[in-house]
Scaffold this motif. Structure first.
Motif, PDB file in Angstrom:
ATOM      1  N   ILE A   3      -0.243 -58.751  59.872  1.00 45.32           N
ATOM      2  CA  ILE A   3      -1.111 -58.598  58.687  1.00 45.32           C
ATOM      3  C   ILE A   3      -1.055 -59.869  57.839  1.00 45.32           C
ATOM      4  CG2 ILE A   3      -1.628 -57.235  56.624  1.00 45.32           C
ATOM      5  CD1 ILE A   3      -0.176 -54.945  57.723  1.00 45.32           C
ATOM      6  N   TYR A  63       9.915 -54.506  66.770  1.00 46.97           N
ATOM      7  CA  TYR A  63       8.691 -53.896  67.299  1.00 46.97           C
ATOM      8  C   TYR A  63       7.731 -53.528  66.168  1.00 46.97           C
ATOM      9  CZ  TYR A  63      10.492 -53.348  72.046  1.00 46.97           C
ATOM     10  OH  TYR A  63      10.943 -53.590  73.303  1.00 46.97           O
ATOM     11  N   LEU A  64       8.286 -53.018  65.062  1.00 47.54           N
ATOM     12  CA  LEU A  64       7.445 -52.621  63.933  1.00 47.54           C
ATOM     13  C   LEU A  64       7.218 -53.801  62.992  1.00 47.54           C
ATOM     14  CD1 LEU A  64       5.925 -50.374  62.563  1.00 47.54           C
ATOM     15  CD2 LEU A  64       8.029 -49.629  61.477  1.00 47.54           C
ATOM     16  N   ALA A 101       4.230 -56.072  63.409  1.00 43.71           N
ATOM     17  CA  ALA A 101       2.911 -55.593  62.998  1.00 43.71           C
ATOM     18  C   ALA A 101       2.613 -56.053  61.577  1.00 43.71           C
ATOM     19  CB  ALA A 101       2.852 -54.071  63.102  1.00 43.71           C
ATOM     20  N   VAL A 102       3.640 -56.034  60.719  1.00 43.82           N
ATOM     21  CA  VAL A 102       3.443 -56.472  59.335  1.00 43.82           C
ATOM     22  C   VAL A 102       3.258 -57.988  59.285  1.00 43.82           C
ATOM     23  CG1 VAL A 102       4.358 -56.328  57.003  1.00 43.82           C
ATOM     24  CG2 VAL A 102       4.867 -54.520  58.634  1.00 43.82           C
TER      25      VAL A 102
END
Lengths: 266, 532
Positions: free
Chosen positions: A76, A68-69, A72-73
């Motif tokens: 990017i 989930y986290l 996000a990276v």
């Protein structure tokens, strides 16, 4: 002719690999993907509590919560691979060197996708490994009637492999959106909005049919069905169908991004 | 030796005062077309998603499988305006004017069903039920304004596992004697009405009385209904597994045994009337299972249902449902907030900005004020449109909406706008620290939206971890939108997925503000110490 086309694609790939390799950002971010994914997985596996009665813990899913986290990276990395070139004006040089614009996007997709898959594989393996140790410590192990969290178990292997593919598809989605939008802030916001907002909006809709439909088309919710190893019948889609939904989003974004890249001035 | 006079510019000083800086930053903001359009789009998305959610949330209710469906019934409204549960069994007599009622409770027993359904037709209504009381099973004495659901009342009661309580008007709950009631440890209860004031007393021996509380029920009618009652909420077992919003259970029945029932004041001499206060749709046992028996001044009363505030959640709509678009609007504002600073670095404008105003902290402050102002006003306008429109749509689709005081509604509206503003300022500060748009946007979205998502998602994190997420991360700020209230005397799934935050609305918002303030301080420090 086809040999020259191959050679050109190889050169484009080599160029993209050099760009990715020689900037400090992507390498550090790929390590961040691994660290954050594994860290969140460890926290989630440690937080599992099941006092007294048997509860329904999907150990593979819990261990892989870090995705989930981590995604996000990944977003990017993918967005800056395209937007970064626009903000510095590098894009004009890239397109002058490789005038076939499809080839530029394909090379970027191959390089960023492969790098993400490699980082994702390390992250997912570390998460599952940590999860199998930590969950057993909390009594979530075969001795208490749970499936063993090992890669030898078919569904666990599918969840782990699928999570790696999930991150790769998120990278492709990010590339496509960035090729469409160009600005890194707006592109990042769009990718994260697409991923995170569907399940939140679905939770507020009172109509269960609509809720189900929203979850079925949500790139993140549907895509992460691949992590489910228990109670598969309750899912609105099968795990691979779910990953297919994300693949469709990624393909659509790449197609639209490619068309815009082809027909718009850089 | 002649002192060399240092060069002084002939320009008058004071050109980088805060007013000038604000004007400069406002000019930057309004002259970038993308930011203005983005802000408007953010506002429109808040309205659009709210309307979409409202028009796709149908709630219909059928009394039997082949009857026409109609709008979902709203729970009764209590004397204070909120929703209440008000179904129980009352054994009553009219009490004209002042007076009192006293009773000794010798036991509280109960039955409950674990499988959810009621007994098959033909059998006894309580067939197959397990003996046992619920934590908030209640039996005691009550003076109520009328037999209508939701009317004012005051009651003294013994409970399943919370000792003697005095409760009135649904939301008020005061503890009396602790411990369980039994034949060897009976509890004496007394209610005394004097005008609008009803006082509750308890005693272990019927001789030494202690005042538990006094309810002031303004507008209580001259003739109220006084008597004995019994009620119990259904049996619920909330599974502690991940995302623990799944609960199973079934209806329950509580039976209180009363002795030495006595009255003072103008009560009629005739006997007691038993009545189940309920509506057909209430989740309680049928009236046939409830009732009372009398032998002299001994009475046994059996009742089902609850006399308590309704906590919303679980299928009941609240104003938050119209504010779903906040999340989308928030992402837009975060993107604009981050760009408001990172664009200066990308274009090199920051060097001009800092040359014009060498006091760098002040530049950051001016940016924060302009950004907060723009996002707050946009958010406020959007919320002022979407709340009434969304509520209307929900209402038309048959959803009863949790009533709330105007002040709460104002807090939710202004709080949502402030949430957007603070999130944008947080993004500005993170953008100053990172100087990169993608990183700043991701950091803020992963800090605000992702914890909220993980807190409401089932099957990933256990409830305890979910509550910590909305306590310590910036996602705590969403508590400002909470309209439901949590009550100690009602057992329910008080988790973020049902709209309950572990922190009070303003406390949660303060957590977000603390994050933004800390980021701003760090950003001001970094801006001063680093080369632009």
């Amino acid at each position: 002719m086809s040999r020259t086309a191959d050679a050109q694609l190889t050169r484009a790939l080599h160029a993209e690999w050099t760009k990715l390799r020689t900037v400090a950002g992507p390498g550090a971010l790929l390590l961040t993907v691994i660290a954050l994914t594994a860290a969140v997985g460890v926290i989630a596996a440690n937080a599992v509590s099941c006092p007294g009665q048997a509860c329904t813990v999907d150990s593979a899913k819990v261990s892989l919560t870090g995705i989930y986290l981590g995604q996000a990276v990944v977003a990017i990395i993918a967005v800056t691979a395209v937007s970064g070139e626009y903000s510095t004006g590098m894009m004009r040089l890239t397109l002058a060197a490789t005038p076939r614009r499809w080839r530029v996007l394909a090379a970027k997709a191959a390089v960023v996708g492969t790098a993400t898959l490699a980082a994702g594989a390390v992250a997912a393996l570390a998460s599952v490994l940590a999860g199998s140790v930590l969950l057993a410590r909390h009594g979530i192990d075969p001795a208490h009637g749970y499936e063993a969290l090992s890669l030898g178990h078919g569904p666990v292997l599918r969840a782990t492999l699928g999570s790696v593919l999930y991150l790769g598809l998120v990278a492709l989605l990010g590339l496509g959106v960035a090729a469409m939008i160009r600005d890194s802030a707006v592109a990042t916001g769009t990718v994260l909005g697409l991923l995170y907002l569907f399940p939140i909006v679905a939770s507020f809709v009172g109509n269960p049919d609509w809720q189900r439909h929203l979850e079925q088309v949500s790139p993140m919710t549907a895509g992460l069905y691949i992590q489910a190893t228990t109670n598969l019948n309750a899912l609105p889609l099968s795990p691979w169908q779910g990953l297919g939904v994300l693949a469709a989003w990624a393909a659509g974004a790449l197609l639209a991004g490619g068309l815009l890249l082809r027909f718009r001035d850089a | 030796m002649t002192a060399i006079a240092p060069y002084r510019s002939e320009r008058s000083t004071g050109r980088d005062g805060l007013a000038q800086l604000l004007r400069a930053e406002w000019t930057k903001f309004r002259s970038v077309r993308g930011w203005v359009i983005g802000t408007l789009v953010g506002g429109l998305l808040i309205v659009g998603i709210g309307v979409l959610t409202g028009s796709n949330s149908q709630c219909s209710f059928q009394t039997s499988p082949d009857s026409a469906s109609h709008a979902c019934p709203a729970p009764p409204t209590g004397p204070e305006g909120g929703w209440v549960s008000d179904s129980f069994y009352l054994v009553r007599q009219p009490l004209a004017g002042n007076g009192s009622i006293t009773a000794q409770v010798t036991s509280l027993t109960g039955l409950y069903s674990t499988h959810g359904g009621l007994a098959a037709a033909g059998g006894s209504a309580t067939a197959g039920m397990t003996p046992g009381v619920q934590p908030w099973s209640k039996a005691g004495i009550m003076i109520k304004a009328s037999t209508a659901q939701g009317s004012a009342y005051a009651a003294m009661m013994v409970t399943g596992s919370h000792g003697v309580r005095m409760q009135w008007d649904f939301t008020h709950d005061v503890a009396g004697l602790a411990g369980k009631v039994s034949a060897s440890a009976p509890r004496w209860l007394r209610l005394t009405r004097s005008g609008d004031a009803i006082s509750g007393y308890d005693s272990a021996d019927g001789v030494h009385w202690t005042l538990v509380g006094t309810a002031r029920l303004t507008g209580f009618p001259a003739t109220g209904q006084g008597g004995l009652f019994a009620a119990t909420p259904g049996y619920t077992k909330t599974s502690t597994s991940l995302g623990g919003s799944s609960s199973t259970g079934g209806p329950a029945l509580a039976t209180g045994a009363f002795d030495h029932v006595s009255r003072q004041g103008s009560w009629p001499a005739a006997g007691w009337t038993g009545q189940a206060i309920r509506k057909p749709a209430d989740m309680a046992l049928p009236a046939s299972a409830q009732g009372f028996t009398q032998a002299g001044d001994r009475l046994t009363v059996s009742g089902s249902g609850d006399v308590a505030p309704a906590t919303g959640g679980g299928g009941l709509s609240s104003v938050e449902q119209t504010l779903t678009g906040t999340f989308l609007g928030l992402i837009v504002m975060v993107v604009i907030g981050a760009m408001f600073m990172t664009a200066e670095y990308r274009r090199g404008l920051i060097r001009t900005t800092l040359t014009a105003s060498p006091r760098r902290g002040r530049v950051l402050a001016a940016k924060a004020v302009v950004l907060a102002g723009v996002t707050f006003v946009t958010g406020l306008v959007a919320v002022a449109i979407v709340i009434p429109v969304g509520e209307r749509l929900l209402h038309e689709n048959g959803n009863p909406i949790l009533p709330m005081p105007a002040l709460t509604e104002a807090r939710i509206a202004a709080g949502t706008a402030a949430l957007l503003a603070v999130a944008a300022v947080l993004a500005l500060a993170v953008g100053t620290l990172l100087r990169r748009s993608a990183g700043a946007v991701t950091a803020v979205i992963a800090g605000i939206v992702l914890p909220y998502l993980l807190a409401i998602l089932g099957g990933v994190l256990p409830t305890g971890a979910q509550e910590w997420l909305v306590r310590v991360t910036p996602a705590a700020g969403f508590a400002i939108q909470q309209s439901n209230q949590q009550y100690a005397q009602v057992i329910a799934s008080y988790n973020p997925a049902n709209g309950f935050f572990p922190l009070a609305p303003w406390a949660g918002f303060a957590v977000l503000c603390a994050w933004a303030a800390a980021a701003l301080v760090l950003a001001a420090y970094a801006l001063r110490r680093r080369d632009a």
